[in-house]
Design a protein around this motif. Structure first.
Motif, mmCIF file in Angstrom:
data_model
loop_
_atom_site.group_PDB
_atom_site.id
_atom_site.type_symbol
_atom_site.label_atom_id
_atom_site.label_comp_id
_atom_site.label_asym_id
_atom_site.label_seq_id
_atom_site.Cartn_x
_atom_site.Cartn_y
_atom_site.Cartn_z
ATOM 1 N N VAL A 285 0.822 -1.218 0.000
ATOM 2 C CA VAL A 285 0.000 0.000 0.000
ATOM 3 C C VAL A 285 0.847 1.255 0.000
ATOM 4 O O VAL A 285 0.639 2.165 -0.816
ATOM 5 N N ALA A 286 1.805 1.329 0.913
ATOM 6 C CA ALA A 286 2.505 2.597 1.157
ATOM 7 C C ALA A 286 3.954 2.611 0.691
ATOM 8 O O ALA A 286 4.574 3.670 0.696
ATOM 9 N N ALA A 287 4.512 1.472 0.308
ATOM 10 C CA ALA A 287 5.916 1.437 -0.114
ATOM 11 C C ALA A 287 6.086 0.508 -1.296
ATOM 12 O O ALA A 287 7.023 -0.289 -1.357
ATOM 13 N N TRP A 288 5.173 0.598 -2.264
ATOM 14 C CA TRP A 288 5.223 -0.304 -3.410
ATOM 15 C C TRP A 288 6.284 0.139 -4.396
ATOM 16 O O TRP A 288 6.358 1.310 -4.792
ATOM 17 N N ASN A 289 7.134 -0.792 -4.790
ATOM 18 C CA ASN A 289 8.185 -0.487 -5.784
ATOM 19 C C ASN A 289 8.286 -1.602 -6.816
ATOM 20 O O ASN A 289 9.361 -1.919 -7.307
ATOM 21 N N GLY A 290 7.127 -2.207 -7.096
ATOM 22 C CA GLY A 290 7.082 -3.256 -8.106
ATOM 23 C C GLY A 290 7.131 -4.663 -7.559
ATOM 24 O O GLY A 290 7.156 -5.626 -8.341
ATOM 25 N N GLN A 291 7.154 -4.812 -6.227
ATOM 26 C CA GLN A 291 7.232 -6.161 -5.656
ATOM 27 C C GLN A 291 5.986 -6.965 -5.989
ATOM 28 O O GLN A 291 4.931 -6.420 -6.267
ATOM 29 N N GLY A 292 6.131 -8.263 -5.929
ATOM 30 C CA GLY A 292 5.035 -9.153 -6.258
ATOM 31 C C GLY A 292 4.049 -9.328 -5.120
ATOM 32 O O GLY A 292 4.024 -8.536 -4.164
ATOM 33 N N SER A 293 3.239 -10.377 -5.213
ATOM 34 C CA SER A 293 2.185 -10.604 -4.235
ATOM 35 C C SER A 293 2.771 -11.000 -2.879
ATOM 36 O O SER A 293 3.915 -11.444 -2.773
ATOM 37 N N ALA A 294 1.947 -10.840 -1.842
ATOM 38 C CA ALA A 294 2.348 -11.185 -0.481
ATOM 39 C C ALA A 294 1.500 -12.348 0.011
ATOM 40 O O ALA A 294 0.269 -12.322 -0.104
ATOM 41 N N ASP A 295 2.162 -13.355 0.543
ATOM 42 C CA ASP A 295 1.457 -14.502 1.117
ATOM 43 C C ASP A 295 1.049 -14.185 2.551
ATOM 44 O O ASP A 295 1.848 -13.706 3.356
ATOM 45 N N LEU A 296 -0.206 -14.502 2.856
ATOM 46 C CA LEU A 296 -0.760 -14.301 4.195
ATOM 47 C C LEU A 296 -1.420 -15.599 4.634
ATOM 48 O O LEU A 296 -1.618 -16.501 3.812
ATOM 49 N N PRO A 297 -1.764 -15.739 5.896
ATOM 50 C CA PRO A 297 -2.438 -16.981 6.334
ATOM 51 C C PRO A 297 -3.779 -17.176 5.631
ATOM 52 O O PRO A 297 -4.760 -16.503 5.926
ATOM 53 N N GLY A 298 -3.804 -18.064 4.647
ATOM 54 C CA GLY A 298 -5.027 -18.359 3.913
ATOM 55 C C GLY A 298 -5.370 -17.362 2.828
ATOM 56 O O GLY A 298 -6.421 -17.474 2.196
#
Length: 386
Positions: free
Chosen positions: A347-360
């Protein structure tokens, strides 16, 4: 129950009790006036959770007295966890003492052997379920709109809770510890803690002043029969018998009032932050599919284009993101500050990184600047794509 039975506690306390009994009685009376204002007596019932220890016995005698004077329906419940020999007999003895005070006293036997979280957590879960069942039964029997369950937690219990949560690295929302009033069943059952401003020594002195017997629970001792998973003393027992005395010796002052004051200030801060987070949620979160994915989950979109989320203070933004992860179906017990931080970076520090894995869940940045939270993992069938 006869009028004379109902007035047993009134006779014991007298019209204007002094000393420790007076302090406990005043705390309970003020709490009940706030929680059940005068004129609402016919619409509410009071259920006393009484273990038989000094805290709950002091609470019980004062609450029965005040309820009798105000015409409030009151019932007492003692829960037998069945975890030690003689517990059933002990629970019956407590109920007998309560009946002698004029209370409608009952005993509930529960199975506290359910796995998960250790013996303390299992007993606490079983006890709350028993209290909720009895509260709903009292609500039906009395024809009341709501029932207030009174618990005997004191200022010392509050201080112990603050220390335990500090040791876990908890935030301000957790440091508020135990609230004076908590909703258990919305619109039907609430839990109240009238003694959070009262010291444990006062509840003991109250019982002594009134000649009330109480039960000493061996599980409260650091050398008691229950142990932590590593064989050491239960955490709360260790904090009570070792950590707080060591703090008092090191600081030269009793730390309990200051820790309880920390809880009150944390509650004020937490309420203010929650209000701001609620406003930000309305501006920045959109539920796309409330029925998707896991039970209770769905697909949420976080609007980052207007910078409302990105520019919000981190303390407020992270609350919104944590709530969003849970609303999308994240497993509550598994969501950590690290997971919230991964979404915050999108949200606040996006620089092209991919998706983030979260619990479920998976969180990914979409073209146009939104962040999407959806059940599943990257590449799983059924996982929504941008």
């Amino acid at each position: 129950m006869s009028d004379s039975d109902r007035l047993a506690a009134c006779r014991l306390l007298g019209p204007h009790p002094g000393g420790a009994a007076g302090r406990v009685s005043t705390a309970v009376r003020r709490f009940l006036v706030h929680a059940i204002p005068p004129g609402q007596e016919e619409r509410a019932g009071v259920l006393l959770a009484v273990s038989g220890g000094r805290d709950s016995m002091a609470l019980a005698v004062c609450a029965v007295d005040i309820c009798a004077r105000r015409g409030l329906v009151v019932r007492a419940l003692t829960v037998d966890h069945g975890l030690r020999e003689g517990s059933a007999r002990e629970a019956d003895e407590v109920a007998h003492r309560l009946a002698g005070l004029g209370a409608d006293a009952r005993v509930a036997a529960v199975d506290a052997g359910a796995p998960g979280g250790g013996p303390e957590a299992a007993a606490r879960r079983a006890r709350r379920e028993a209290l909720e069942r009895e509260a709903l039964r009292l609500r039906r029997d009395a024809g009341a709109d709501r029932v207030l369950v009174l618990l005997g937690h004191t200022m010392d219990d509050q201080a112990e809770t603050v220390l335990l949560r500090l040791a876990r690295g908890s935030g301000v929302g957790s440091l508020r510890a135990m609230d004076p009033l908590t909703v258990w069943e919305p619109g039907r059952v609430e839990a109240g803690r009238p003694l959070l401003g009262i010291r444990r020594r006062d509840t003991g002195a109250c019982c002594e002043q009134l000649g009330l017997a109480w039960v000493e629970d061996p599980t409260n001792s650091p050398d008691g029969p229950w142990r932590a998973s590593d064989g050491s003393a239960l955490r709360r027992s260790a904090v009570r018998s070792r950590a707080l005395p060591a703090l008092a010796e090191a600081l030269g002052v009793d730390p309990v009032p200051a820790l309880a004051r920390t809880a009150r200030m944390a509650a004020l801060d937490d309420d203010a932050l929650e209000e701001q987070a609620g406003l930000l949620w309305e501006r920045a979160v959109k539920v796309v599919d409330a029925a998707g994915g896991t039970a209770g989950g769905g697909v949420l979109v976080l609007d980052c284009a207007a910078d409302a989320l990105a520019q919000a203070p981190a303390a407020v933004r992270d609350r919104v993101l944590h709530r969003a992860i849970l609303a999308a179906g994240g497993r509550s017990g598994d969501v950590t500050s690290e997971h919230v931080g991964r979404v915050s970076a999108l949200v606040a520090a996006w620089n092209g990184q991919g998706s983030a894995d979260l619990p479920g869940l998976t969180a990914r940045r979409l073209p146009g600047g939104a962040v999407r939270l959806a059940p599943g993992r990257p590449g799983e069938r059924g996982t929504p794509r941008g």
